[in-house]
Design a protein around this motif. Structure first.
Motif, mmCIF file in Angstrom:
data_model
loop_
_atom_site.group_PDB
_atom_site.id
_atom_site.type_symbol
_atom_site.label_atom_id
_atom_site.label_comp_id
_atom_site.label_asym_id
_atom_site.label_seq_id
_atom_site.Cartn_x
_atom_site.Cartn_y
_atom_site.Cartn_z
ATOM 1 N N SER A 180 -37.796 37.368 -36.226
ATOM 2 C CA SER A 180 -36.399 36.993 -36.477
ATOM 3 C C SER A 180 -36.068 35.716 -35.725
ATOM 4 C CB SER A 180 -35.467 38.128 -36.025
ATOM 5 O OG SER A 180 -34.117 37.727 -36.091
ATOM 6 N N GLU A 181 -35.151 34.926 -36.298
ATOM 7 C CA GLU A 181 -34.707 33.707 -35.634
ATOM 8 C C GLU A 181 -33.397 33.920 -34.891
ATOM 9 O OE1 GLU A 181 -34.780 30.220 -38.004
ATOM 10 O OE2 GLU A 181 -36.625 30.755 -39.044
ATOM 11 N N GLU A 182 -32.880 35.170 -34.903
ATOM 12 C CA GLU A 182 -31.637 35.475 -34.202
ATOM 13 C C GLU A 182 -31.883 35.490 -32.695
ATOM 14 O OE1 GLU A 182 -28.748 35.773 -35.645
ATOM 15 O OE2 GLU A 182 -29.587 35.550 -37.656
ATOM 16 N N PRO A 183 -31.225 34.638 -31.917
ATOM 17 C CA PRO A 183 -31.460 34.552 -30.461
ATOM 18 C C PRO A 183 -31.185 35.869 -29.735
ATOM 19 C CG PRO A 183 -30.172 32.673 -31.228
ATOM 20 C CD PRO A 183 -30.244 33.649 -32.371
ATOM 21 N N GLU A 184 -30.166 36.615 -30.185
ATOM 22 C CA GLU A 184 -29.805 37.842 -29.488
ATOM 23 C C GLU A 184 -30.838 38.956 -29.659
ATOM 24 O OE1 GLU A 184 -27.498 37.668 -33.416
ATOM 25 O OE2 GLU A 184 -27.961 36.335 -31.740
ATOM 26 N N LEU A 185 -31.706 38.833 -30.674
ATOM 27 C CA LEU A 185 -32.731 39.848 -30.900
ATOM 28 C C LEU A 185 -34.011 39.582 -30.110
ATOM 29 C CD1 LEU A 185 -32.502 40.500 -34.766
ATOM 30 C CD2 LEU A 185 -31.629 41.929 -32.911
ATOM 31 N N PHE A 208 -39.004 41.129 -27.360
ATOM 32 C CA PHE A 208 -39.902 40.885 -26.224
ATOM 33 C C PHE A 208 -40.151 42.180 -25.452
ATOM 34 C CE2 PHE A 208 -40.794 39.866 -21.802
ATOM 35 C CZ PHE A 208 -41.766 38.896 -21.910
ATOM 36 N N GLY A 209 -39.089 42.905 -25.128
ATOM 37 C CA GLY A 209 -39.221 44.153 -24.367
ATOM 38 C C GLY A 209 -40.006 45.206 -25.125
ATOM 39 N N LEU A 210 -39.729 45.330 -26.417
ATOM 40 C CA LEU A 210 -40.403 46.334 -27.233
ATOM 41 C C LEU A 210 -41.904 46.079 -27.314
ATOM 42 C CD1 LEU A 210 -40.325 48.731 -29.236
ATOM 43 C CD2 LEU A 210 -39.838 47.076 -31.051
ATOM 44 N N PHE A 211 -42.282 44.844 -27.626
ATOM 45 C CA PHE A 211 -43.702 44.539 -27.804
ATOM 46 C C PHE A 211 -44.455 44.437 -26.472
ATOM 47 C CE2 PHE A 211 -42.338 43.722 -32.073
ATOM 48 C CZ PHE A 211 -43.440 44.058 -32.836
ATOM 49 N N LEU A 212 -43.772 44.032 -25.416
ATOM 50 C CA LEU A 212 -44.408 44.051 -24.100
ATOM 51 C C LEU A 212 -44.728 45.488 -23.691
ATOM 52 C CD1 LEU A 212 -45.357 42.674 -21.494
ATOM 53 C CD2 LEU A 212 -42.989 42.837 -20.646
ATOM 54 N N SER A 213 -43.789 46.397 -23.937
ATOM 55 C CA SER A 213 -44.015 47.814 -23.622
ATOM 56 C C SER A 213 -45.180 48.371 -24.434
ATOM 57 C CB SER A 213 -42.738 48.631 -23.900
ATOM 58 O OG SER A 213 -41.660 48.148 -23.149
ATOM 59 N N MET A 214 -45.204 48.070 -25.733
ATOM 60 C CA MET A 214 -46.272 48.561 -26.600
ATOM 61 C C MET A 214 -47.625 47.993 -26.177
ATOM 62 S SD MET A 214 -44.244 48.297 -30.236
ATOM 63 C CE MET A 214 -45.469 49.019 -31.287
ATOM 64 N N TYR A 215 -47.636 46.724 -25.766
ATOM 65 C CA TYR A 215 -48.886 46.098 -25.334
ATOM 66 C C TYR A 215 -49.418 46.747 -24.058
ATOM 67 C CZ TYR A 215 -52.186 42.565 -23.700
ATOM 68 O OH TYR A 215 -53.308 41.931 -23.245
ATOM 69 N N LEU A 216 -48.552 46.949 -23.071
ATOM 70 C CA LEU A 216 -48.971 47.546 -21.808
ATOM 71 C C LEU A 216 -49.436 48.992 -22.002
ATOM 72 C CD1 LEU A 216 -46.225 46.156 -19.383
ATOM 73 C CD2 LEU A 216 -48.592 45.377 -19.649
ATOM 74 N N ILE A 217 -48.731 49.741 -22.836
ATOM 75 C CA ILE A 217 -49.131 51.126 -23.133
ATOM 76 C C ILE A 217 -50.502 51.154 -23.796
ATOM 77 C CG2 ILE A 217 -48.612 53.141 -24.590
ATOM 78 C CD1 ILE A 217 -45.632 52.513 -24.135
ATOM 79 N N THR A 218 -50.705 50.246 -24.745
ATOM 80 C CA THR A 218 -51.988 50.183 -25.470
ATOM 81 C C THR A 218 -53.145 49.884 -24.524
ATOM 82 O OG1 THR A 218 -50.877 49.409 -27.476
ATOM 83 C CG2 THR A 218 -53.250 49.038 -27.336
ATOM 84 N N THR A 277 -40.949 31.367 -23.657
ATOM 85 C CA THR A 277 -40.769 29.917 -23.503
ATOM 86 C C THR A 277 -39.856 29.323 -24.580
ATOM 87 O OG1 THR A 277 -42.768 29.490 -24.821
ATOM 88 C CG2 THR A 277 -43.036 29.654 -22.428
ATOM 89 N N GLN A 278 -39.374 30.194 -25.490
ATOM 90 C CA GLN A 278 -38.517 29.761 -26.597
ATOM 91 C C GLN A 278 -39.176 28.675 -27.439
ATOM 92 O OE1 GLN A 278 -34.653 28.749 -25.021
ATOM 93 N NE2 GLN A 278 -34.223 30.837 -24.370
ATOM 94 N N SER A 279 -40.481 28.856 -27.633
ATOM 95 C CA SER A 279 -41.250 27.940 -28.473
ATOM 96 C C SER A 279 -41.980 28.745 -29.538
ATOM 97 C CB SER A 279 -42.265 27.171 -27.615
ATOM 98 O OG SER A 279 -43.203 26.495 -28.439
ATOM 99 N N LYS A 280 -42.039 28.231 -30.740
ATOM 100 C CA LYS A 280 -42.712 28.930 -31.831
ATOM 101 C C LYS A 280 -44.035 28.258 -32.193
ATOM 102 C CE LYS A 280 -38.393 30.559 -33.937
ATOM 103 N NZ LYS A 280 -38.658 31.996 -33.816
ATOM 104 N N ALA A 281 -44.460 27.285 -31.410
ATOM 105 C CA ALA A 281 -45.634 26.481 -31.764
ATOM 106 C C ALA A 281 -46.935 27.141 -31.324
ATOM 107 C CB ALA A 281 -45.521 25.100 -31.134
ATOM 108 N N ILE A 282 -47.970 26.917 -32.133
ATOM 109 C CA ILE A 282 -49.342 27.246 -31.766
ATOM 110 C C ILE A 282 -50.219 26.093 -32.238
ATOM 111 C CG2 ILE A 282 -49.714 28.581 -33.905
ATOM 112 C CD1 ILE A 282 -51.706 30.314 -32.306
ATOM 113 N N THR A 283 -51.122 25.629 -31.405
ATOM 114 C CA THR A 283 -51.951 24.475 -31.768
ATOM 115 C C THR A 283 -52.892 24.827 -32.916
ATOM 116 O OG1 THR A 283 -53.696 25.041 -30.186
ATOM 117 C CG2 THR A 283 -51.887 23.640 -29.390
ATOM 118 N N TYR A 284 -53.346 23.791 -33.598
ATOM 119 C CA TYR A 284 -54.304 23.978 -34.700
ATOM 120 C C TYR A 284 -55.559 24.684 -34.201
ATOM 121 C CZ TYR A 284 -57.668 22.745 -38.351
ATOM 122 O OH TYR A 284 -58.648 22.790 -39.322
ATOM 123 N N GLU A 285 -56.094 24.225 -33.057
ATOM 124 C CA GLU A 285 -57.295 24.841 -32.492
ATOM 125 C C GLU A 285 -57.015 26.286 -32.075
ATOM 126 O OE1 GLU A 285 -55.962 22.009 -31.483
ATOM 127 O OE2 GLU A 285 -57.413 20.488 -32.178
#
Length: 329
Positions: free
Chosen positions: A18-23, A28-38, A87-95
């Motif tokens: 989503s591009e909504e700033p409030e979400l 971030f919290g949801l996926f960080l929790s899921m990552y740490l649990i995994t 970091t509020q960035s959506k970029a990923i390098t080509y490499e």
């Protein structure tokens, strides 16, 4: 927009969920929790299996490998997504995108191979229990471990070759500037669709690899379970049928969750998928399945639960001693 060549594109933009700033904090919290649990749950399965000699059998050898691959699998996508949100960035390098595709495909195909081998292991255990007992004889355990290791090695080699082929095929494509990928990671199909050059050959390779590796492995799983169901139907007692089915119920649950969502993404025509449905399906097999695997196997498996209790008890006994020795120093 005029097509450019590979050297002109320096980065992609991952649009995410989503591009909504409030979400963003919620995501971030949801996926960080899921990552740490995994990571924690799968690491606990690996340590438990390796520390308990009663679990040194093919089934648990493959399970510990599956846990390791699941940690790698989720680590190819989620950390980068979390970093971009932070970091509020959506970029990923080509490499970085090509590297992510390589390791993502490597982990995905390894998951598929391991689930297939585990299905065959359950087939032998249920349909040929006497043979399985003989195979478990300690005198030939060394040979058995070598065979299991060889199967895993073959899986790694085939997965690596497929990932390398797909990554090299990406290098031949030309991309336009300002590319936006409607996904939270560099998913192969989505990146190919962003190319300005002809992608026919890439599409052929993707579908061919999915049909051969994914379809072939899925056929093997279906064959194993058709034999398992046939064996279970011949068991006279209800209790015997339940016991036989319970030995493969965990694996079947994982296959249903992981395999079906993977096939829905890679074998369905592009025109039938919206970006949102594609993201949802991807979350199911890249995040949810690796997180649920250790719980599915541990909650329905008495051997794993007993081994977990012993392992946690052993760690809890050693920890005070370690802290006391450290304090004395």
């Amino acid at each position: 927009m005029e097509p450019g060549n590979d050297t002109q594109i320096s980065e992609f933009i991952l649009l995410g969920f989503s591009e909504e700033p409030e979400l963003q904090p919620l995501i971030f919290g949801l996926f960080l929790s899921m990552y740490l649990i995994t990571v924690f749950a799968n690491l606990l399965i690996i340590l438990t299996v390796s520390s308990d000699s009663h679990l040194h059998t093919p089934m648990y050898f493959f399970l510990s490998n599956l846990s390791f691959v699941d940690i790698c699998f989720i680590s190819t996508t989620i950390p980068k997504m979390l970093w971009n949100i932070q970091t509020q960035s959506k970029a990923i390098t080509y490499e970085g995108c090509i590297t992510q595709i390589y390791f993502f495909l490597l982990s995905a195909v390894l998951d598929i191979f391991l689930l297939t081998v585990m299905a065959y292991d359950r087939f032998v255990a249920i349909c040929h229990p006497l043979h399985y007992t003989i195979i478990m004889n300690p005198r030939i355990c060394g040979l058995l471990v070598l065979l299991c290791g060889l199967l895993v090695l073959v899986s790694w080699v085939m997965s690596a070759l497929n990932s390398l082929l797909q990554s090299l095929m990406m290098l031949r494509l030309s991309f336009c500037t300002g590319l936006e990928i409607p996904h939270f990671f560099c998913e192969l199909n989505q990146v190919v669709r962003c190319a300005c050059s002809d992608t026919f050959l890439n599409d052929i390779v993707i579908y061919f690899a999915a049909a051969i590796l994914g379809g072939g492995a899925f056929t093997g799983i279906i064959y194993s379970y058709s034999k398992i169901i046939s064996c279970i139907r011949r068991i006279s007692s209800t209790q015997g049928k339940y016991k036989a089915f319970s030995t493969c119920a965990s694996h079947l649950s994982v296959v249903a969750l992981f395999y079906c969502t993977v096939l829905s993404v890679y074998l369905s025509p592009a025109s039938t998928h919206s970006s949102q449905s594609n993201i949802t399906a991807s979350v199911m097999y890249t995040v949810v399945t690796p997180m649920l695997n250790p719980f599915i196997y541990s909650l329905r498996n008495k051997d794993i639960k007993r081994a977990l209790r012993r392992f946690i008890g052993m760690v809890s006994l050693k920890m005070p001693t370690y802290l006391w020795l450290k304090k004395c120093k």
